[in-house]
Design an enzyme around this catalytic site. Structure first.
Site, PDB file in Angstrom:
ATOM      1  N   THR A 389       0.898  -1.200  -0.048  1.00 44.36           N
ATOM      2  CA  THR A 389       0.017   0.003  -0.179  1.00 44.36           C
ATOM      3  C   THR A 389       0.699   1.150  -0.098  1.00 44.36           C
ATOM      4  OG1 THR A 389      -1.803  -1.280   1.350  1.00 44.36           O
ATOM      5  CG2 THR A 389      -1.513   1.330   1.723  1.00 44.36           C
ATOM      6  N   THR A 407      -4.130   1.935  -2.235  1.00 44.44           N
ATOM      7  CA  THR A 407      -3.575   0.523  -2.365  1.00 44.44           C
ATOM      8  C   THR A 407      -4.166  -0.179  -3.375  1.00 44.44           C
ATOM      9  OG1 THR A 407      -3.207  -1.318  -0.926  1.00 44.44           O
ATOM     10  CG2 THR A 407      -5.192  -0.524  -0.708  1.00 44.44           C
ATOM     11  N   ASN A 409      -4.032  -3.486  -2.430  1.00 42.87           N
ATOM     12  CA  ASN A 409      -4.058  -4.333  -1.260  1.00 42.87           C
ATOM     13  C   ASN A 409      -2.750  -5.078  -1.323  1.00 42.87           C
ATOM     14  OD1 ASN A 409      -4.714  -5.924   0.855  1.00 42.87           O
ATOM     15  ND2 ASN A 409      -5.987  -7.461  -0.228  1.00 42.87           N
ATOM     16  N   SER A 461      -7.799  -0.989   7.033  1.00 47.82           N
ATOM     17  CA  SER A 461      -6.624  -0.437   8.168  1.00 47.82           C
ATOM     18  C   SER A 461      -5.986   0.795   7.704  1.00 47.82           C
ATOM     19  CB  SER A 461      -5.797  -1.417   8.696  1.00 47.82           C
ATOM     20  OG  SER A 461      -6.342  -2.766   8.853  1.00 47.82           O
ATOM     21  N   GLY A 482       1.062  -1.609   5.313  1.00 47.43           N
ATOM     22  CA  GLY A 482       1.466  -2.516   6.104  1.00 47.43           C
ATOM     23  C   GLY A 482       0.256  -3.314   6.553  1.00 47.43           C
ATOM     24  N   GLY A 483      -0.947  -3.183   5.917  1.00 47.87           N
ATOM     25  CA  GLY A 483      -1.998  -3.980   6.394  1.00 47.87           C
ATOM     26  C   GLY A 483      -2.536  -3.648   7.608  1.00 47.87           C
TER      27      GLY A 483
HETATM   28  O1  DON Z   1      -7.078  -1.604   3.283  1.00 51.87           O
HETATM   29  C1  DON Z   1      -6.518  -2.211   3.924  1.00 51.87           C
HETATM   30  O2  DON Z   1      -6.349  -2.418   5.175  1.00 51.87           O
HETATM   31  C2  DON Z   1      -5.410  -3.010   3.137  1.00 51.87           C
HETATM   32  N1  DON Z   1      -5.940  -3.483   1.927  1.00 51.87           N
HETATM   33  C3  DON Z   1      -4.031  -2.511   3.022  1.00 51.87           C
HETATM   34  C4  DON Z   1      -3.202  -3.308   2.429  1.00 51.87           C
HETATM   35  C5  DON Z   1      -1.629  -3.055   2.620  1.00 51.87           C
HETATM   36  O3  DON Z   1      -1.490  -1.941   3.521  1.00 51.87           O
HETATM   37  C6  DON Z   1      -0.699  -3.584   2.160  1.00 51.87           C
HETATM   38  N2  DON Z   1       0.703  -3.054   2.455  1.00 51.87           N
HETATM   39  N3  DON Z   1       1.488  -3.185   2.978  1.00 51.87           N
END
Ligand code: DON
Length: 584
Positions: A389, A407, A409, A461, A482-483
């Site tokens: 992201t 992002t 994802n 997130s 960072g999900g």
């Molecule tokens: O929206 C979200 O929370 C996730 N799709 C974010 C994904 C993400 O941060 C991947 N990156 N490191």
């Protein structure tokens, strides 16, 4: 027009170039600090890819405001950082308008297509088919990025679409020099991207091999798509040729996004969630992001302790962080979802009294067990997928601020590109809870609040954040990829700044901690001492193996008078950078 405190011409500067002399003239950065941010009195742009930061800074130099710069940077990242920058994904933008003293949250998160359904990712046995949820054409939600960026420009920018899109078009048409980060991330994702003919063609050489550092990546189809957006605005993407190509891709591979889904995509302006933290106001993204709500919830719990006196990343401090995180993420699994579909109890979750109750439950000498906090499932491991992201922050000389996270994802999204249109599709449908209690790509669990429904936005997130001081002046813009770890990373940026008095460079460099209730593990970066880790074990915490890195914040700090800006691109990723507008 240009406020110039110091008669110094700034040119683009890279990461760690510090301005000691300047800093010492300005009390906000301690001249003896171990890490120094990049300094400017003309605004700045910080993103995960230097060419894109430069695009934004050039827009500022030409008189554009922070929104113009953010939109130009967002489109440029779609070209130069294809693993996260995007046209085929979605995100959130926080805009602070200085003159109106108003902060707006722009939600351009993907929406589930009209034909999506609750059990669409379950197999015959009723188990989640992770490959379908994460790497199939059905893993894509209706993209929101183009609508979101254009909405921001139209509502709060000053420049034309053509002006802000031109640099991205040029980068795609003429090509740009491949960074180490791009080369290595394409190599890491080669198996997935090679499965899709269009992705293979767009991101690899004719013989299928990867681009090396310094080679030129040209993206002709992407340039043409950007050209259609430049010419026709939103309908250059959601209607006409781009939409036809996207719908044709769906028809070819069994996808769900229809022409009607595309033309019906809606950007939503929301009120940011803001909360008081030690006399500052912390504003972040409301649902369908879980970021703002849970960051405030955790800050409310932590506010009850004198954290500074414990010392940064001491066992006492990390214990309190972890216990607060554990409780917030437990709530996330039940109460958070798209507010247009589920009544998210924002006020209750961010209530200081609720936080005080949670704080009282915390034993200051002993770790709780996640299973005792709320009935949970064992054996869930955090996502091992390469994740991506990206966040960028822009700040102009008039005090307007943008904090944007968007992002696809996963890194390179679903891995599927729209043939003929040159861009990758997201796999954001995996952010829904495909089955109650079944973890998504980040080990996050959910239930009915985040179940798949047509037209619904998957819970996120992403936590673009702006912090204001007691007088209401913006002092920090930050955010991270960072999900599931985004919320705790961004919160630590805020804590480092407010409780530990770190400047933005120090706050970025400090080792990060993460806990998300399930799995019941403390994640930590290198730099936390072995003694501290042992103290945590002694308290009963279960530690994960050391995590190589958590997130990639792209942040700007400002002095409250709004005359000096301090930027830091996260040291954790190659290629990121701070760019400042050149003097006339
Ligand atoms: O929206 C979200 O929370 C996730 N799709 C974010 C994904 C993400 O941060 C991947 N990156 N490191």
């Amino acid at each position: 027009m240009i406020k110039s405190q110091f008669n110094i011409a700034y040119i683009t500067v890279f990461l760690l170039i510090s301005s000691f002399a300047l800093a010492s003239e300005n009390a906000i950065i301690d001249p003896s600090a171990r890490f120094h941010p990049v300094v400017s009195d003309r605004g700045m742009v910080v993103s995960q890819e230097m060419l894109a930061s430069q695009v934004g800074a050039d827009i500022l130099a030409r008189g554009g405001n922070a929104v113009d710069a953010a939109v130009a940077t967002g489109f440029a990242l779609a070209v130069t950082l294809p693993r996260a920058g995007n046209l085929g994904g979605g995100g959130f933008m926080l805009v602070h308008l200085a003159e109106q003293n108003k902060t707006i949250a722009i939600d351009y998160r993907e929406m589930a297509p009209a034909s999506a359904s609750k059990n669409m990712f379950l197999d015959a046995e009723g188990d989640v088919d992770n490959s379908k949820a994460r790497f199939s054409i059905q893993s894509s939600g209706v993209p929101g990025t183009v609508a979101g960026l254009l909405h921001a420009l139209d509502s709060y920018g000053t420049m034309s679409i053509k002006q802000v899109l031109q640099p991205a078009i040029e980068l795609a048409r003429k090509g740009f020099s491949v960074t180490v980060d791009l080369s290595s991330s394409l190599q890491a994702r080669q198996a997935t991207l090679h499965k899709n003919a269009a992705s293979k063609e767009y991101f690899y050489k004719a013989d299928g091999s990867g681009y090396q550092y310094g080679e030129t990546l040209v993206q002709k189809d992407l340039a043409a798509t950007l050209g259609r957006i430049s010419k026709s605005g939103r309908s250059g993407f959601y209607q006409g040729k781009t939409a036809e190509l996207l719908v044709a891709e769906m028809a070819r591979s069994g996808g769900l996004i229809s022409a009607k889904d595309l033309s019906g995509y809606q950007v939503v302006e929301r009120t940011p969630v803001c909360g008081d933290y030690r006399g500052n106001s912390v504003c972040a993204m409301p649902p369908p992001s879980s970021g703002g709500v849970h960051m405030l919830q955790m800050l409310n719990i932590l506010e009850g302790w004198d954290l500074a006196s414990m010392g940064h990343n001491s066992a006492a401090y990390i214990h309190r962080l972890v216990e607060s995180m554990r409780r917030a993420y437990a709530d996330r699994s039940s109460y958070l979802g798209d507010p247009d579909f589920f009544p998210v109890p924002v006020a209750e979750l961010t209530d200081k009294k609720y936080a005080a109750g949670l704080r009282e439950q915390i034993d200051l000498n002993k770790a709780s067990r996640s299973a005792d906090i709320r009935p949970g499932l064992d054996g869930i491991s955090a996502g091992k997928e390469s994740t991506e992201t990206t966040h960028f922050s822009t700040w102009d000389q008039w005090g307007n601020v943008v904090s944007n996270t968007y992002t696809l994802n996963f890194s390179y999204g679903s891995g599927i590109s729209v043939a003929g249109a040159g861009f990758l599709l997201n796999n954001e449908m995996d952010d829904f809870s495909a089955k109650p209690g079944s973890p998504n790509g980040y080990g996050l669990v959910g239930g009915v609040a985040n179940a798949i429904e047509p037209g619904k936005r998957p819970l996120s997130s992403m936590t673009p954040t702006i912090v204001f001081d007691g007088t209401g002046a913006p002092i920090l813009a930050t955010g991270s990829p960072g999900g599931s770890t985004i919320i705790t990373i961004v919160m630590q940026m805020v804590l480092n700044h407010i409780d530990f008095d770190m400047n933005v460079a120090e706050a970025t460099a400090a080792p990060r901690i993460h806990h998300q209730w399930l799995p019941d593990k403390v994640f930590y970066e290198s730099g936390v001492s072995a003694d501290t880790l042992q103290l945590l074990r002694d308290m009963g915490h279960s530690l994960n193996d050391k995590t190589s890195r958590l997130g990639a914040t792209q942040s700007i700090q400002a002095d409250p008078s709004g005359t000096m800006f301090y930027g830091t691109a996260d040291y954790r990723r190659d290629g990121s950078g701070v760019a400042v507008p050149a003097a006339d």
